[in-house]
Motif scaffolding. Structure first.
Motif, mmCIF file in Angstrom:
data_model
loop_
_atom_site.group_PDB
_atom_site.id
_atom_site.type_symbol
_atom_site.label_atom_id
_atom_site.label_comp_id
_atom_site.label_asym_id
_atom_site.label_seq_id
_atom_site.Cartn_x
_atom_site.Cartn_y
_atom_site.Cartn_z
ATOM 1 N N ASP A 41 0.874 -1.090 -0.007
ATOM 2 C CA ASP A 41 0.075 -0.111 -0.035
ATOM 3 C C ASP A 41 0.767 1.177 -0.208
ATOM 4 O OD1 ASP A 41 -2.360 -1.288 0.005
ATOM 5 O OD2 ASP A 41 -2.927 -1.040 1.891
ATOM 6 N N ARG A 42 1.940 1.147 0.756
ATOM 7 C CA ARG A 42 2.562 2.817 0.922
ATOM 8 C C ARG A 42 3.335 2.760 -0.416
ATOM 9 N NH1 ARG A 42 3.536 0.805 6.111
ATOM 10 N NH2 ARG A 42 5.092 -0.888 5.810
ATOM 11 N N ILE A 43 3.897 1.620 -1.122
ATOM 12 C CA ILE A 43 4.545 1.804 -2.681
ATOM 13 C C ILE A 43 3.303 2.299 -3.699
ATOM 14 C CG2 ILE A 43 5.639 0.508 -4.447
ATOM 15 C CD1 ILE A 43 6.445 -1.677 -2.225
ATOM 16 N N LEU A 44 2.235 1.597 -3.464
ATOM 17 C CA LEU A 44 1.045 2.088 -4.398
ATOM 18 C C LEU A 44 0.587 3.376 -4.141
ATOM 19 C CD1 LEU A 44 -0.836 -1.359 -3.979
ATOM 20 C CD2 LEU A 44 0.030 -0.481 -6.192
ATOM 21 N N TYR A 49 -1.836 4.416 -6.971
ATOM 22 C CA TYR A 49 -2.683 3.258 -7.211
ATOM 23 C C TYR A 49 -3.324 2.768 -5.688
ATOM 24 C CZ TYR A 49 0.234 3.320 -11.782
ATOM 25 O OH TYR A 49 0.649 3.557 -12.992
ATOM 26 N N GLY A 50 -4.033 1.841 -6.113
ATOM 27 C CA GLY A 50 -4.780 1.081 -5.230
ATOM 28 C C GLY A 50 -4.679 -0.444 -5.219
ATOM 29 N N ARG A 51 -5.146 -0.773 -4.317
ATOM 30 C CA ARG A 51 -5.046 -2.485 -4.227
ATOM 31 C C ARG A 51 -5.587 -3.208 -5.638
ATOM 32 N NH1 ARG A 51 -6.852 -3.244 1.959
ATOM 33 N NH2 ARG A 51 -4.869 -1.960 2.849
ATOM 34 N N ALA A 52 -6.429 -2.573 -6.122
ATOM 35 C CA ALA A 52 -7.154 -3.301 -7.425
ATOM 36 C C ALA A 52 -5.890 -3.319 -8.407
ATOM 37 C CB ALA A 52 -8.360 -2.531 -7.780
ATOM 38 N N HIS A 53 -5.161 -2.241 -8.618
ATOM 39 C CA HIS A 53 -3.961 -2.253 -9.584
ATOM 40 C C HIS A 53 -2.942 -3.322 -9.269
ATOM 41 C CE1 HIS A 53 -5.593 2.053 -9.583
ATOM 42 N NE2 HIS A 53 -5.214 2.093 -10.768
ATOM 43 N N HIS A 54 -2.859 -3.639 -7.812
ATOM 44 C CA HIS A 54 -1.821 -4.509 -7.229
ATOM 45 C C HIS A 54 -2.251 -5.934 -7.914
ATOM 46 C CE1 HIS A 54 0.358 -6.392 -3.670
ATOM 47 N NE2 HIS A 54 0.929 -6.739 -4.899
ATOM 48 N N ALA A 73 -13.154 -12.673 -14.156
ATOM 49 C CA ALA A 73 -13.474 -13.636 -13.368
ATOM 50 C C ALA A 73 -12.572 -13.848 -11.916
ATOM 51 C CB ALA A 73 -13.445 -14.978 -14.080
ATOM 52 N N VAL A 74 -11.304 -13.854 -12.264
ATOM 53 C CA VAL A 74 -10.460 -14.083 -11.189
ATOM 54 C C VAL A 74 -10.700 -13.084 -10.010
ATOM 55 C CG1 VAL A 74 -7.877 -14.097 -10.342
ATOM 56 C CG2 VAL A 74 -8.678 -15.319 -12.534
ATOM 57 N N LEU A 75 -10.810 -11.772 -10.312
ATOM 58 C CA LEU A 75 -10.637 -10.821 -9.571
ATOM 59 C C LEU A 75 -12.109 -10.526 -8.818
ATOM 60 C CD1 LEU A 75 -8.539 -7.944 -11.356
ATOM 61 C CD2 LEU A 75 -7.913 -9.537 -9.386
ATOM 62 N N GLY A 76 -13.179 -10.841 -9.769
ATOM 63 C CA GLY A 76 -14.435 -10.669 -9.108
ATOM 64 C C GLY A 76 -15.165 -9.491 -8.945
ATOM 65 N N VAL A 77 -14.427 -8.549 -10.129
ATOM 66 C CA VAL A 77 -15.117 -7.183 -9.907
ATOM 67 C C VAL A 77 -15.909 -6.902 -11.244
ATOM 68 C CG1 VAL A 77 -12.880 -6.447 -8.795
ATOM 69 C CG2 VAL A 77 -12.835 -6.417 -11.105
ATOM 70 N N THR A 78 -16.527 -5.722 -11.096
ATOM 71 C CA THR A 78 -17.252 -5.314 -12.443
ATOM 72 C C THR A 78 -16.405 -4.980 -13.643
ATOM 73 O OG1 THR A 78 -17.532 -2.939 -11.824
ATOM 74 C CG2 THR A 78 -19.220 -4.220 -10.988
ATOM 75 N N LYS A 79 -16.835 -5.179 -14.690
ATOM 76 C CA LYS A 79 -16.174 -4.730 -15.877
ATOM 77 C C LYS A 79 -15.929 -3.182 -15.985
ATOM 78 C CE LYS A 79 -17.320 -6.992 -19.889
ATOM 79 N NZ LYS A 79 -18.143 -7.217 -21.174
ATOM 80 N N GLN A 80 -16.906 -2.527 -15.474
ATOM 81 C CA GLN A 80 -16.353 -1.010 -15.287
ATOM 82 C C GLN A 80 -15.257 -0.684 -14.423
ATOM 83 O OE1 GLN A 80 -19.798 1.319 -13.960
ATOM 84 N NE2 GLN A 80 -18.764 3.153 -14.059
ATOM 85 N N SER A 81 -15.176 -1.457 -13.297
ATOM 86 C CA SER A 81 -14.262 -1.007 -12.281
ATOM 87 C C SER A 81 -12.859 -1.762 -12.781
ATOM 88 C CB SER A 81 -14.471 -2.046 -11.025
ATOM 89 O OG SER A 81 -13.375 -2.017 -10.173
ATOM 90 N N LEU A 82 -12.903 -2.863 -13.647
ATOM 91 C CA LEU A 82 -11.589 -3.354 -14.094
ATOM 92 C C LEU A 82 -11.036 -2.397 -15.255
ATOM 93 C CD1 LEU A 82 -9.592 -5.430 -14.171
ATOM 94 C CD2 LEU A 82 -10.864 -6.876 -15.683
ATOM 95 N N ASN A 83 -11.827 -2.107 -16.109
ATOM 96 C CA ASN A 83 -11.649 -1.278 -17.146
ATOM 97 C C ASN A 83 -10.862 -0.087 -16.501
ATOM 98 O OD1 ASN A 83 -12.391 -2.674 -19.328
ATOM 99 N ND2 ASN A 83 -14.406 -1.847 -19.173
ATOM 100 N N ARG A 84 -11.106 0.820 -15.601
ATOM 101 C CA ARG A 84 -10.717 1.818 -14.982
ATOM 102 C C ARG A 84 -9.520 1.432 -14.748
ATOM 103 N NH1 ARG A 84 -15.496 3.074 -12.326
ATOM 104 N NH2 ARG A 84 -14.775 1.991 -10.558
ATOM 105 N N VAL A 85 -9.098 0.278 -13.627
ATOM 106 C CA VAL A 85 -7.600 0.127 -13.519
ATOM 107 C C VAL A 85 -7.035 -0.391 -14.751
ATOM 108 C CG1 VAL A 85 -6.574 -1.950 -12.247
ATOM 109 C CG2 VAL A 85 -8.766 -0.804 -11.175
ATOM 110 N N LEU A 86 -7.415 -0.981 -15.562
ATOM 111 C CA LEU A 86 -6.637 -1.452 -16.869
ATOM 112 C C LEU A 86 -6.000 0.008 -17.504
ATOM 113 C CD1 LEU A 86 -8.104 -4.623 -18.159
ATOM 114 C CD2 LEU A 86 -5.868 -4.276 -16.792
ATOM 115 N N ARG A 87 -7.393 0.776 -17.673
ATOM 116 C CA ARG A 87 -6.897 2.054 -18.663
ATOM 117 C C ARG A 87 -5.567 2.717 -17.811
ATOM 118 N NH1 ARG A 87 -11.049 5.144 -17.738
ATOM 119 N NH2 ARG A 87 -12.460 3.311 -18.466
#
Length: 168
Positions: A41-44, A49-54, A73-87
């Motif tokens: 968390d300190r590095i992120l 960044y947050g834990r989702a990025h990690h 599927a692995v992360l169990g998050v919404t498409k919108q949430s993952l798209n934000r992180v991946l972007r």
């Protein structure tokens, strides 16, 4: 002769756990998780960044070329949430998205050199903590801990975990 339901380290009967024993385990899990995530968390935080990025970096590293749908599927998050992180990770040059060779609709994810370096730094912080805890607890406790964690997983999560663990 030792009682089968007794834990040698704590003397608590494991077959008949009380609410108090379960509460202690739940609280230990909360505090252990805080410790486990504190260093990354300190590095992120420095990178905003947050834990989702990690988590995304971790699983892309573990299975280079995995698809966005598999990561969802692995992360169990919404498409919108993952798209934000991946972007963010793609824009910052940490992750590369490539069109599938067989199916052009698929996007396969890979870490760049910069992404791999950050993933190593984050994982090493956790490995140091985990290694120290495992050494302190000993091999039987480590095996038992893993059994408890696996038993807590929902069947679908356990299936995904076992596939990743076994390299399938």
């Amino acid at each position: 002769m030792a009682d089968i339901g007794t834990n040698a380290a704590g003397g608590e009967a494991l077959l008949f756990l009380t609410d108090e024993q379960l509460r202690k385990g739940i609280e230990a899990m909360f505090f252990a998780y805080r410790g486990f995530t504190a260093d990354p968390d300190r590095i992120l935080e420095k990178l905003e960044y947050g834990r989702a990025h990690h988590r995304a970096l971790h699983f892309i590293h573990r299975q280079s070329g995995l698809t966005v749908n598999t990561l969802l599927a692995v992360l169990g998050v919404t498409k919108q949430s993952l798209n934000r992180v991946l972007r963010t990770l793609i824009d910052d040059g940490l992750v590369e998205s490539r069109v599938g060779r067989r199916d052009k609709r698929e996007r396969h994810l890979y870490l760049t050199e910069k992404g791999a370096a950050l993933e190593r730094e984050l994982s090493e912080a956790q490995r140091v903590r985990m290694r120290a805890a495992y050494r302190t607890a000993g091999p039987q406790a480590v095996a038992g801990f893993r059994q408890v964690l696996e038993a807590m997983m929902d069947p679908e999560m356990r299936r995904q975990y076992l596939m990743l663990r076994d390299g399938a």
